[in-house]
Design an enzyme around this catalytic site. Structure first.
Site, PDB file in Angstrom:
ATOM      1  N   TYR A   1       0.844  -1.201   0.000  1.00 18.95           N
ATOM      2  CA  TYR A   1       0.000   0.000   0.000  1.00 18.95           C
ATOM      3  C   TYR A   1       0.872   1.242   0.000  1.00 18.95           C
ATOM      4  CZ  TYR A   1      -5.002  -0.645   0.145  1.00 18.95           C
ATOM      5  OH  TYR A   1      -6.297  -0.862  -0.214  1.00 18.95           O
TER       6      TYR A   1
ATOM      7  N   GLU B   1      -0.590   4.871  -0.430  1.00 22.17           N
ATOM      8  CA  GLU B   1      -1.399   6.075  -0.685  1.00 22.17           C
ATOM      9  C   GLU B   1      -0.542   7.322  -0.523  1.00 22.17           C
ATOM     10  OE1 GLU B   1      -5.033   6.033   1.574  1.00 22.17           O
ATOM     11  OE2 GLU B   1      -5.631   4.126   0.699  1.00 22.17           O
TER      12      GLU B   1
ATOM     13  N   ASP C   1      -7.029  13.261 -25.076  1.00 23.21           N
ATOM     14  CA  ASP C   1      -7.107  11.872 -24.618  1.00 23.21           C
ATOM     15  C   ASP C   1      -6.503  11.006 -25.734  1.00 23.21           C
ATOM     16  OD1 ASP C   1      -7.781   9.260 -24.095  1.00 23.21           O
ATOM     17  OD2 ASP C   1      -9.843   9.700 -23.476  1.00 23.21           O
TER      18      ASP C   1
ATOM     19  N   THR D   1      -4.477   5.686 -21.746  1.00 26.19           N
ATOM     20  CA  THR D   1      -4.337   4.351 -21.177  1.00 26.19           C
ATOM     21  C   THR D   1      -2.968   3.825 -21.611  1.00 26.19           C
ATOM     22  OG1 THR D   1      -5.494   3.475 -23.104  1.00 26.19           O
ATOM     23  CG2 THR D   1      -6.782   3.719 -21.084  1.00 26.19           C
TER      24      THR D   1
ATOM     25  N   LYS E   1      -2.984  -0.021 -24.948  1.00 25.50           N
ATOM     26  CA  LYS E   1      -3.431  -0.105 -26.335  1.00 25.50           C
ATOM     27  C   LYS E   1      -2.188  -0.089 -27.233  1.00 25.50           C
ATOM     28  CE  LYS E   1      -8.055   1.758 -25.390  1.00 25.50           C
ATOM     29  NZ  LYS E   1      -8.117   2.566 -24.171  1.00 25.50           N
TER      30      LYS E   1
ATOM     31  N   ARG F   1      -2.787  -2.980 -18.373  1.00 31.16           N
ATOM     32  CA  ARG F   1      -3.996  -2.144 -18.261  1.00 31.16           C
ATOM     33  C   ARG F   1      -3.762  -1.114 -17.184  1.00 31.16           C
ATOM     34  NH1 ARG F   1      -7.713  -4.963 -21.389  1.00 31.16           N
ATOM     35  NH2 ARG F   1      -9.129  -3.234 -21.239  1.00 31.16           N
TER      36      ARG F   1
HETATM   37  N1  DSN Z   1     -13.019   0.540 -24.618  1.00 29.78           N
HETATM   38  C1  DSN Z   1     -11.956   1.187 -25.339  1.00 29.78           C
HETATM   39  C2  DSN Z   1     -12.007   0.880 -26.802  1.00 29.78           C
HETATM   40  O1  DSN Z   1     -12.255  -0.271 -27.141  1.00 29.78           O
HETATM   41  O2  DSN Z   1     -11.761   1.730 -27.635  1.00 29.78           O
HETATM   42  C3  DSN Z   1     -11.924   2.639 -25.090  1.00 29.78           C
HETATM   43  O3  DSN Z   1     -11.780   2.868 -23.756  1.00 29.78           O
END
Ligand code: DSN
Length: 430
Positions: free
Chosen positions: A51, A53, A197, A223, A226, A232
């Protein structure tokens, strides 16, 4: 996987089957990828036990001698790779990252202006069913009906009329380059913050094949799983002047303890993304998407905006007498995994829309190139043209498995499992 197998054979078996499935299918969901073994090792590590925080040097728990070093290192890597002044690597995923930005910069009832979800935006850019469309006033720009592209003059006019407090540029189903400079200018003209974003395109940006928003945006969220090919998770990058507000919004505003195992894995992914090999990867992602798009166009498929500049293709199936859902399900039976998706101005509902969304990041991570893209386009055409012919779909599934066997998937080694390889078709639950 000895411990997992003996403690929990059910989960072990699902993991084995999912591993085979990921190995033996062509994965075209543009938000998915294969992360490396090194990323998986960091993600599955004992950093999860701790932990922490707070932030490095200012924690609410003792015992942070290594965790502080870890988080500091990963933030430094993020700043260096993206050229950002400040990075926060604690958001649990993209939606909490965007929420943290709104919490930091907006008052309840302020206006968020983002790309409409059915036109390729994201839930957290102010869609009705999201908290972002309920606690804040949503203003939505769209793509042009003819070109399928964002019309920056229309965005400017809307911004001047609605005077939002924040303008969001970013998308989940927009196949074209985003003009971050134009968004930045529009935001400045109306006195709004500019949030970029870049969840879908972060890997393309660091790979040098999509312009970066960093010079123009007040805040950038992404994120990490991707095109960036990490675990993730998510990150927020911002100007130094906003650092304290952003950090306080993530913790204690929205979240508790950071997921240190994810922080570690993000750090590994950022290191991998800073290599020349990753630049080659990003370039190939774009080349592969273009080839796949051209091959589909040649077979009479309509593509939103007529093609792609990035990793993503949005196919409008209205001229093919199948819905997006029918197509996506048949393709999955053939071992080609994509998702059904609305297309701009779609007359159909989101649960059975007119389109499918395809992407090249995962197949490129396996080393597939233009000749495989041509083959994949041919299979997509064959399946969609013979949607009721299960024998034909099974034949494609067999060919797909044969091709996949020639392209190892990063991070997936069946030798990690004690069992011999399952005879896939019978064991993989398609
Ligand atoms: N769920 C994602 C996507 O498939 O594009 C976006 O957050």
């Amino acid at each position: 996987m000895h411990a997992l197998k003996s403690v929990d054979p059910e989960i072990y078996n699902l993991l084995l089957q999912e591993s085979c499935y990921q190995l033996e299918s062509i994965r075209l969901i543009p938000s998915e990828n294969y992360c490396s073994k090194a990323v998986l090792e960091a993600s599955g590590s004992i950093f999860t036990n701790k932990y922490s925080e707070g932030y490095p040097g200012r924690r609410y728990y003792e015992g942070q001698r290594y965790i502080d070093q870890l988080e500091t290192l990963v933030c430094q890597r993020a700043c260096a790779l993206f050229g950002a002044e400040h990075a926060n690597v604690q958001p649990y995923s993209g939606s909490p990252a965007n929420l943290a930005v709104y919490l930091a910069l907006l008052k309840p009832g302020d206006a968020i202006m983002g790309l409409s979800l059915p036109h390729g935006g994201h839930l957290t850019h102010g869609w009705d069913v999201s908290v972002t469309g309920r606690f804040w006033r949503a203003v939505r720009y769209t793509v042009d009906r003819e070109s399928g592209r964002i019309d920056y003059d229309a965005v400017r006019d809307l911004a001047k009329k609605e005077k939002p407090q924040i303008i969001v540029a970013g998308a989940t189903a927009y196949p074209r380059t985003l003009d971050f400079k134009a968004f930045g200018e529009i935001a400045r003209e109306v006195g709004a913050y500019f949030l970029a974003d870049i969840a879908h395109i972060a890997g393309l940006i660091v790979g040098g094949v999509h312009p970066s928003p960093i010079p123009y945006a007040d805040v950038v969220t992404t994120t990490t799983h991707k095109t960036l090919r990490g675990p993730r998770g998510a990150m927020i990058m911002c100007r130094a002047a906003l650092a304290e507000q952003i950090d306080r919004a993530v913790f204690p505003g929205l979240q508790g303890g950071p997921h240190n195992h994810t922080t570690a894995a993000i750090g590994v992914a950022l290191k991998e993304a800073s290599t020349p090999a990753f630049r080659d990867y990003a370039r190939q992602v774009v080349i592969n998407a273009k080839v796949l798009a051209e091959e589909l166009l040649a077979r009479g498929f309509n593509l939103v905006s007529g093609g792609t500049d990035n990793h993503l293709i949005l196919v409008d199936l209205s001229n093919k007498s199948v819905t997006g859902k029918q197509a996506a399900k048949a393709l999955d039976r053939a071992g080609i995994v994509c998702n059904y998706n609305t297309v701009p101005y779609d007359p159909r509902k989101p649960f059975n829309p007119s389109g499918i969304r395809l992407g090249s990041p995962a197949v490129t991570s396996r080393g597939m190139g233009p000749s495989e893209m041509r083959q994949i386009a041919s299979w997509i055409d064959e399946v969609i043209s013979h949607i009721d012919d299960e024998a034909r779909i099974a034949k494609v599934a067999h060919e797909v498995r044969e091709m996949c066997r020639q392209f190892p998937a990063p991070g997936i080694l069946l030798e990690d499992f004690e069992d011999s390889r399952p005879s896939t078709q019978s064991q993989i639950n398609r």
